[in-house]
Design a protein around this motif. Structure first.
Motif, PDB file in Angstrom:
ATOM      1  N   UNK A  55       0.824  -1.149   0.030  1.00  0.00           N
ATOM      2  CA  UNK A  55      -0.002   0.076   0.214  1.00  0.00           C
ATOM      3  C   UNK A  55       0.957   1.266   0.143  1.00  0.00           C
ATOM      4  N   UNK A  56       0.182   2.439  -0.456  1.00  0.00           N
ATOM      5  CA  UNK A  56       0.759   3.558  -0.452  1.00  0.00           C
ATOM      6  C   UNK A  56       0.009   4.768   0.201  1.00  0.00           C
ATOM      7  N   UNK A  57       0.661   5.883   0.694  1.00  0.00           N
ATOM      8  CA  UNK A  57      -0.016   7.056   1.049  1.00  0.00           C
ATOM      9  C   UNK A  57       0.301   8.119  -0.317  1.00  0.00           C
ATOM     10  N   UNK A  58      -0.840   8.481  -0.916  1.00  0.00           N
ATOM     11  CA  UNK A  58      -0.579   9.435  -2.089  1.00  0.00           C
ATOM     12  C   UNK A  58      -1.070  10.614  -1.960  1.00  0.00           C
ATOM     13  N   UNK A  59      -0.267  11.849  -2.269  1.00  0.00           N
ATOM     14  CA  UNK A  59      -0.926  13.021  -2.324  1.00  0.00           C
ATOM     15  C   UNK A  59      -1.150  13.775  -3.759  1.00  0.00           C
ATOM     16  N   UNK A  60      -2.112  14.420  -3.844  1.00  0.00           N
ATOM     17  CA  UNK A  60      -2.633  14.869  -5.158  1.00  0.00           C
ATOM     18  C   UNK A  60      -2.406  16.702  -5.238  1.00  0.00           C
ATOM     19  N   UNK A  61      -1.170  16.963  -5.690  1.00  0.00           N
ATOM     20  CA  UNK A  61      -0.999  18.506  -5.521  1.00  0.00           C
ATOM     21  C   UNK A  61      -1.094  19.322  -6.929  1.00  0.00           C
ATOM     22  N   UNK A  62      -1.777  20.307  -6.846  1.00  0.00           N
ATOM     23  CA  UNK A  62      -1.830  21.437  -8.002  1.00  0.00           C
ATOM     24  C   UNK A  62      -1.126  22.666  -7.523  1.00  0.00           C
ATOM     25  N   UNK A  63      -0.139  22.779  -8.544  1.00  0.00           N
ATOM     26  CA  UNK A  63       0.650  24.039  -8.296  1.00  0.00           C
ATOM     27  C   UNK A  63       1.451  24.074  -7.031  1.00  0.00           C
ATOM     28  N   UNK A  64       1.936  22.693  -6.799  1.00  0.00           N
ATOM     29  CA  UNK A  64       2.611  22.642  -5.483  1.00  0.00           C
ATOM     30  C   UNK A  64       1.717  22.672  -4.184  1.00  0.00           C
TER      31      UNK A  64
END
Length: 200
Positions: A55-64
């Protein structure tokens, strides 16, 4: 070869090549890099892969800036993430950053171009008048940050592309009443038009 199949093959090769060490990879499948979009909010689909973690922990970033986190992303499984954050018109940096249980991080970055504004177009000539000559010149103005294509239709007939959206097209016709519509679309697939009626 299908690009998704090729991408999967590359991931599998990398997975086997680095099987002796902790290895994490992220493949952002949708949307594609350098895509034009007409909406300011998006969903992304990606696959995270690791040879040591399930499993992973994933983050969605927009313009940092981070806007969404999923801490239960499953290894080698297509995952959808979304955000209600509205991106500004223009170029936007999209990043999906994933960390596995071994604290090995990987990310992928793409650029998206947002265009939510409709183009403006105004037909200047011919005017709503009667003309002696039956070969008047089409003249119009438009404004848009990302114009794509211009075209016109005389009397509802075949659409004709206007090269470089430039003025100067001659409207040849017989005596009688006519109408002309000039169109424009932009990179966000927005379309606008302007129509005028006139008589030869």
């Amino acid at each position: 070869m299908n690009l998704k199949v090729l991408s999967l093959a590359i991931m599998l090769l990398a997975f086997s090549t680095f099987s002796y060490a902790s290895f994490t990879m992220v493949n952002l499948e949708s949307p594609s890099n350098e895509t034009w979009l007409a909406q300011s909010t998006i969903n992304i689909i990606f696959t995270a892969i690791s040879n040591t973690s399930g499993t992973f922990s994933c983050e969605f970033l927009i313009n940092d800036e981070g806007y969404s986190i999923n801490s239960t992303v499953v290894n080698f499984t297509a995952t959808l993430m979304s955000t209600n954050h509205s991106m500004p018109d223009g170029t936007n940096l999209i990043n999906i950053n994933c960390t596995d249980t071994d604290e090995t991080a990987s990310s992928q970055i793409i650029y998206l171009y947002i265009d939510t504004i409709y183009p403006n177009i105004s037909l200047i000539y011919p005017q709503n008048l009667t003309y002696d000559a039956t070969n008047q010149t089409l003249n119009f103005t438009y404004s848009d940050a990302n114009p794509e294509t211009c075209w016109y239709s005389l009397d509802g007939q075949t659409n004709t592309t206007i090269s470089s959206c430039a003025n100067g097209t001659t409207l040849n016709g017989s005596e009688g009443q006519h109408n002309v519509t000039v169109y424009i679309n932009d990179s966000g697939a927005h379309t606008n038009s302007s129509t005028q009626y006139f008589t030869y």
